[in-house]
Write a protein that holds these residues in place. Sequence first.
Motif, mmCIF file in Angstrom:
data_model
loop_
_atom_site.group_PDB
_atom_site.id
_atom_site.type_symbol
_atom_site.label_atom_id
_atom_site.label_comp_id
_atom_site.label_asym_id
_atom_site.label_seq_id
_atom_site.Cartn_x
_atom_site.Cartn_y
_atom_site.Cartn_z
ATOM 1 N N SER A 98 0.824 -1.245 -0.040
ATOM 2 C CA SER A 98 -0.115 -0.147 0.016
ATOM 3 C C SER A 98 0.910 1.414 0.139
ATOM 4 N N THR A 144 -10.293 -9.291 -10.695
ATOM 5 C CA THR A 144 -11.152 -8.207 -10.196
ATOM 6 C C THR A 144 -11.800 -7.294 -11.588
ATOM 7 N N SER A 176 -1.328 -3.771 -12.146
ATOM 8 C CA SER A 176 -1.453 -4.333 -10.700
ATOM 9 C C SER A 176 -0.506 -3.594 -9.705
ATOM 10 N N ILE A 178 -4.841 -10.893 -8.792
ATOM 11 C CA ILE A 178 -5.972 -10.473 -8.372
ATOM 12 C C ILE A 178 -6.332 -8.934 -9.082
ATOM 13 N N THR A 179 -5.540 -8.511 -9.854
ATOM 14 C CA THR A 179 -5.965 -7.356 -10.997
ATOM 15 C C THR A 179 -6.875 -8.048 -11.862
ATOM 16 N N HIS A 231 -1.622 -4.022 -5.814
ATOM 17 C CA HIS A 231 -2.217 -5.866 -5.800
ATOM 18 C C HIS A 231 -0.954 -6.583 -5.338
#
Length: 153
Positions: free
Chosen positions: A19, A125, A111, A121-122, A116
């Motif tokens: 993050s 999603t 991503s 995950i990307t 991520h």
Amino acid sequence: TLVKTKGKLSFQEPKTKGSIRTIKVPDLAIQTLKAHKLKQKEIKLAASSAYKDHDLVVANWTGSMIDPADINADFKIACKFANVPQIRFHDLRHTHATLLLQLGENPKVVSERLGHADVSITLNTYSHVLPTMQEDLAQNFNVAMQNIKKKSL
């Protein structure tokens, strides 16, 4: 990260190490942020000692944090005024990712930009974007094959 706990706003460490990252932003965004900072300086001068500078990009007229619910309400009004679909403020993140993928940007780079942990995950999603990307890929490949055919004639 701004959080609201028991009605009180505070900052806490982000959920993951991913993050905390540096990303490149377009020149237009830099220009817009600089103009916004100048406007904040004007507000700070007008508010005088009532303004407590917390070095926030998004702050109220006293320099303090703004409740996310208030940001969403204001953003909803802005969407209506701009005559665009009403979405939550956080949905801008999804819009950004979707646009990047539709522009053909590398999913791994998107991503990383989103923070991520893994490109899967990307891809999971934003799988709704992939069908149109498959169409674009087929068309682009067709053009490439036609160009090769023309060169070989």
